[in-house]
Design a protein around this motif. Sequence first.
Motif, PDB file in Angstrom:
ATOM      1  N   VAL A   1       0.846  -1.202   0.000  1.00 14.04           N
ATOM      2  CA  VAL A   1       0.000   0.000   0.000  1.00 14.04           C
ATOM      3  C   VAL A   1       0.880   1.251   0.000  1.00 14.04           C
ATOM      4  O   VAL A   1       1.742   1.424   0.865  1.00 14.04           O
ATOM      5  CB  VAL A   1      -0.945   0.005   1.220  1.00 14.04           C
ATOM      6  N   GLY A   2       0.682   2.099  -0.982  1.00  9.19           N
ATOM      7  CA  GLY A   2       1.470   3.335  -1.067  1.00  9.19           C
ATOM      8  C   GLY A   2       2.822   3.178  -1.727  1.00  9.19           C
ATOM      9  O   GLY A   2       3.515   4.173  -1.949  1.00  9.19           O
ATOM     10  N   GLU A   3       3.224   1.950  -2.047  1.00  6.88           N
ATOM     11  CA  GLU A   3       4.518   1.732  -2.706  1.00  6.88           C
ATOM     12  C   GLU A   3       4.387   1.936  -4.215  1.00  6.88           C
ATOM     13  O   GLU A   3       3.321   1.710  -4.801  1.00  6.88           O
ATOM     14  CB  GLU A   3       5.025   0.318  -2.419  1.00  6.88           C
ATOM     15  N   ASP A   4       5.465   2.352  -4.854  1.00  6.98           N
ATOM     16  CA  ASP A   4       5.490   2.577  -6.301  1.00  6.98           C
ATOM     17  C   ASP A   4       5.826   1.258  -7.002  1.00  6.98           C
ATOM     18  O   ASP A   4       6.962   0.786  -6.920  1.00  6.98           O
ATOM     19  CB  ASP A   4       6.528   3.639  -6.648  1.00  6.98           C
ATOM     20  N   PRO A   5       4.869   0.644  -7.718  1.00  6.11           N
ATOM     21  CA  PRO A   5       5.164  -0.632  -8.368  1.00  6.11           C
ATOM     22  C   PRO A   5       6.124  -0.511  -9.540  1.00  6.11           C
ATOM     23  O   PRO A   5       6.710  -1.508  -9.990  1.00  6.11           O
ATOM     24  CB  PRO A   5       3.785  -1.111  -8.840  1.00  6.11           C
ATOM     25  N   GLY A   6       6.299   0.712 -10.043  1.00 10.15           N
ATOM     26  CA  GLY A   6       7.213   0.898 -11.162  1.00 10.15           C
ATOM     27  C   GLY A   6       8.667   1.021 -10.752  1.00 10.15           C
ATOM     28  O   GLY A   6       9.565   0.918 -11.595  1.00 10.15           O
ATOM     29  N   ALA A   7       8.922   1.220  -9.455  1.00  9.25           N
ATOM     30  CA  ALA A   7      10.304   1.411  -8.990  1.00  9.25           C
ATOM     31  C   ALA A   7      11.225   0.250  -9.361  1.00  9.25           C
ATOM     32  O   ALA A   7      12.380   0.484  -9.746  1.00  9.25           O
ATOM     33  CB  ALA A   7      10.315   1.652  -7.485  1.00  9.25           C
ATOM     34  N   PRO A   8      10.790  -1.015  -9.258  1.00  5.12           N
ATOM     35  CA  PRO A   8      11.694  -2.110  -9.622  1.00  5.12           C
ATOM     36  C   PRO A   8      12.113  -2.097 -11.091  1.00  5.12           C
ATOM     37  O   PRO A   8      13.106  -2.730 -11.460  1.00  5.12           O
ATOM     38  CB  PRO A   8      10.864  -3.375  -9.313  1.00  5.12           C
ATOM     39  N   LEU A   9      11.371  -1.368 -11.939  1.00  8.36           N
ATOM     40  CA  LEU A   9      11.673  -1.346 -13.376  1.00  8.36           C
ATOM     41  C   LEU A   9      12.538  -0.155 -13.771  1.00  8.36           C
ATOM     42  O   LEU A   9      12.762   0.086 -14.952  1.00  8.36           O
ATOM     43  CB  LEU A   9      10.364  -1.317 -14.180  1.00  8.36           C
ATOM     44  N   ALA A  10      13.032   0.579 -12.778  1.00  3.20           N
ATOM     45  CA  ALA A  10      13.796   1.795 -13.069  1.00  3.20           C
ATOM     46  C   ALA A  10      15.139   1.501 -13.717  1.00  3.20           C
ATOM     47  O   ALA A  10      15.670   2.322 -14.469  1.00  3.20           O
ATOM     48  CB  ALA A  10      13.998   2.606 -11.794  1.00  3.20           C
ATOM     49  N   HIS A  11      15.714   0.353 -13.426  1.00  2.00           N
ATOM     50  CA  HIS A  11      17.052   0.036 -13.951  1.00  2.00           C
ATOM     51  C   HIS A  11      16.914  -0.968 -15.091  1.00  2.00           C
ATOM     52  O   HIS A  11      16.745  -2.169 -14.871  1.00  2.00           O
ATOM     53  CB  HIS A  11      17.937  -0.526 -12.847  1.00  2.00           C
ATOM     54  N   THR A  12      16.973  -0.453 -16.310  1.00  2.54           N
ATOM     55  CA  THR A  12      16.840  -1.297 -17.492  1.00  2.54           C
ATOM     56  C   THR A  12      18.206  -1.555 -18.122  1.00  2.54           C
ATOM     57  O   THR A  12      19.196  -0.903 -17.783  1.00  2.54           O
ATOM     58  CB  THR A  12      15.900  -0.652 -18.523  1.00  2.54           C
ATOM     59  N   ILE A  13      18.211  -2.489 -19.054  1.00  2.00           N
ATOM     60  CA  ILE A  13      19.450  -2.886 -19.729  1.00  2.00           C
ATOM     61  C   ILE A  13      19.276  -2.634 -21.213  1.00  2.00           C
ATOM     62  O   ILE A  13      18.306  -3.101 -21.822  1.00  2.00           O
ATOM     63  CB  ILE A  13      19.746  -4.379 -19.486  1.00  2.00           C
ATOM     64  N   SER A  14      20.198  -1.884 -21.810  1.00  2.00           N
ATOM     65  CA  SER A  14      20.138  -1.628 -23.247  1.00  2.00           C
ATOM     66  C   SER A  14      20.682  -2.845 -23.985  1.00  2.00           C
ATOM     67  O   SER A  14      21.836  -3.238 -23.794  1.00  2.00           O
ATOM     68  CB  SER A  14      20.958  -0.394 -23.614  1.00  2.00           C
ATOM     69  N   VAL A  15      19.852  -3.441 -24.824  1.00  2.00           N
ATOM     70  CA  VAL A  15      20.303  -4.638 -25.536  1.00  2.00           C
ATOM     71  C   VAL A  15      21.111  -4.296 -26.781  1.00  2.00           C
ATOM     72  O   VAL A  15      21.967  -5.069 -27.206  1.00  2.00           O
ATOM     73  CB  VAL A  15      19.097  -5.539 -25.916  1.00  2.00           C
ATOM     74  N   SER A  16      20.882  -3.130 -27.359  1.00  2.00           N
ATOM     75  CA  SER A  16      21.605  -2.793 -28.587  1.00  2.00           C
ATOM     76  C   SER A  16      22.961  -2.162 -28.310  1.00  2.00           C
ATOM     77  O   SER A  16      23.805  -2.091 -29.190  1.00  2.00           O
ATOM     78  CB  SER A  16      20.764  -1.850 -29.450  1.00  2.00           C
ATOM     79  N   HIS A  17      23.179  -1.689 -27.073  1.00  2.00           N
ATOM     80  CA  HIS A  17      24.465  -1.084 -26.733  1.00  2.00           C
ATOM     81  C   HIS A  17      25.259  -1.948 -25.758  1.00  2.00           C
ATOM     82  O   HIS A  17      26.218  -1.487 -25.158  1.00  2.00           O
ATOM     83  CB  HIS A  17      24.254   0.317 -26.144  1.00  2.00           C
ATOM     84  N   GLY A  18      24.833  -3.170 -25.583  1.00  2.00           N
ATOM     85  CA  GLY A  18      25.526  -4.075 -24.690  1.00  2.00           C
ATOM     86  C   GLY A  18      26.685  -4.766 -25.381  1.00  2.00           C
ATOM     87  O   GLY A  18      27.065  -4.421 -26.502  1.00  2.00           O
ATOM     88  N   PRO A  19      27.259  -5.782 -24.719  1.00  2.20           N
ATOM     89  CA  PRO A  19      28.424  -6.467 -25.274  1.00  2.20           C
ATOM     90  C   PRO A  19      28.108  -7.312 -26.502  1.00  2.20           C
ATOM     91  O   PRO A  19      29.007  -7.681 -27.233  1.00  2.20           O
ATOM     92  CB  PRO A  19      28.888  -7.352 -24.104  1.00  2.20           C
ATOM     93  N   ALA A  20      26.829  -7.639 -26.717  1.00  2.00           N
ATOM     94  CA  ALA A  20      26.466  -8.479 -27.860  1.00  2.00           C
ATOM     95  C   ALA A  20      25.220  -7.916 -28.535  1.00  2.00           C
ATOM     96  O   ALA A  20      24.122  -8.454 -28.421  1.00  2.00           O
ATOM     97  CB  ALA A  20      26.215  -9.920 -27.407  1.00  2.00           C
ATOM     98  N   PRO A  21      25.356  -6.786 -29.247  1.00  5.87           N
ATOM     99  CA  PRO A  21      24.185  -6.127 -29.824  1.00  5.87           C
ATOM    100  C   PRO A  21      23.445  -6.982 -30.843  1.00  5.87           C
ATOM    101  O   PRO A  21      22.284  -6.726 -31.139  1.00  5.87           O
ATOM    102  CB  PRO A  21      24.774  -4.869 -30.479  1.00  5.87           C
ATOM    103  N   GLU A  22      24.126  -7.999 -31.367  1.00  7.37           N
ATOM    104  CA  GLU A  22      23.450  -8.853 -32.352  1.00  7.37           C
ATOM    105  C   GLU A  22      22.410  -9.763 -31.702  1.00  7.37           C
ATOM    106  O   GLU A  22      21.669 -10.465 -32.394  1.00  7.37           O
ATOM    107  CB  GLU A  22      24.484  -9.708 -33.106  1.00  7.37           C
ATOM    108  N   THR A  23      22.340  -9.743 -30.369  1.00  4.83           N
ATOM    109  CA  THR A  23      21.401 -10.626 -29.675  1.00  4.83           C
ATOM    110  C   THR A  23      20.123  -9.905 -29.256  1.00  4.83           C
ATOM    111  O   THR A  23      19.457 -10.324 -28.319  1.00  4.83           O
ATOM    112  CB  THR A  23      22.058 -11.239 -28.427  1.00  4.83           C
ATOM    113  N   VAL A  24      19.778  -8.804 -29.915  1.00  4.45           N
ATOM    114  CA  VAL A  24      18.540  -8.102 -29.606  1.00  4.45           C
ATOM    115  C   VAL A  24      17.375  -9.080 -29.731  1.00  4.45           C
ATOM    116  O   VAL A  24      17.250  -9.764 -30.746  1.00  4.45           O
ATOM    117  CB  VAL A  24      18.335  -6.908 -30.552  1.00  4.45           C
ATOM    118  N   PRO A  25      16.515  -9.188 -28.710  1.00  2.00           N
ATOM    119  CA  PRO A  25      15.431 -10.172 -28.740  1.00  2.00           C
ATOM    120  C   PRO A  25      14.483  -9.945 -29.911  1.00  2.00           C
ATOM    121  O   PRO A  25      14.067  -8.821 -30.178  1.00  2.00           O
ATOM    122  CB  PRO A  25      14.717  -9.946 -27.405  1.00  2.00           C
TER     123      PRO A  25
END
Length: 207
Positions: free
Chosen positions: A46-70
Amino acid sequence: MSVDRERVAALTRELLEAIGEDPERPGLKQTPARMADLYAEFFAGVGEDPGAPLAHTISVSHGPAPETVPSGAVLLRDIRFRSVCEHHLLPFAGHAHIAYLPGEQVVGLGALVKVVEVLASRPQVQERLGEQIADTIAAHLDARGVLVVLDAAHGCVTMRGGKQPEASTLTIAARGAYADPVARAELIALMGPSTAVGASGPAGDAR
């Protein structure tokens, strides 16, 4: 927002007296404190922000293996959850299945579990819970589609009223590409046989 444990304990004592019990008898003496602890756990969202856990995302196209974009969905099955029905304050519990079609960003799988936990830890109805999970993921990730299937047993069905101990409730919430029943049919099949009935028809419509 934290649960007022002292008030919950006092109200529990009053409730016990209201049903004709003696809150001072040995078996019930610790019940108010136990209920305070229980409610603090059950309603921690109650009163907690459910979006907070999603604040830290991972860039798939700028990571170590951009060819693995889902190219397909990320599917997390069998997330155990429990909540409390707001109509009778009885528990309901089951499994959540979450799928999303990533864009540029993905998120750690544990973050999806946290979203479910935060939203489930408050007075709920299952239909709204699924919609809130879908909306939170859609709003915080650049997902092209989101699908949330909840399968749960409700105390208000299994223990009161019709008393149907084998009954469970299936709800589907879909956003974006998965608002189309045909597009989500494969994912629902992968989620397990119990969800297949919701692939199309009224129960599977986007809300």
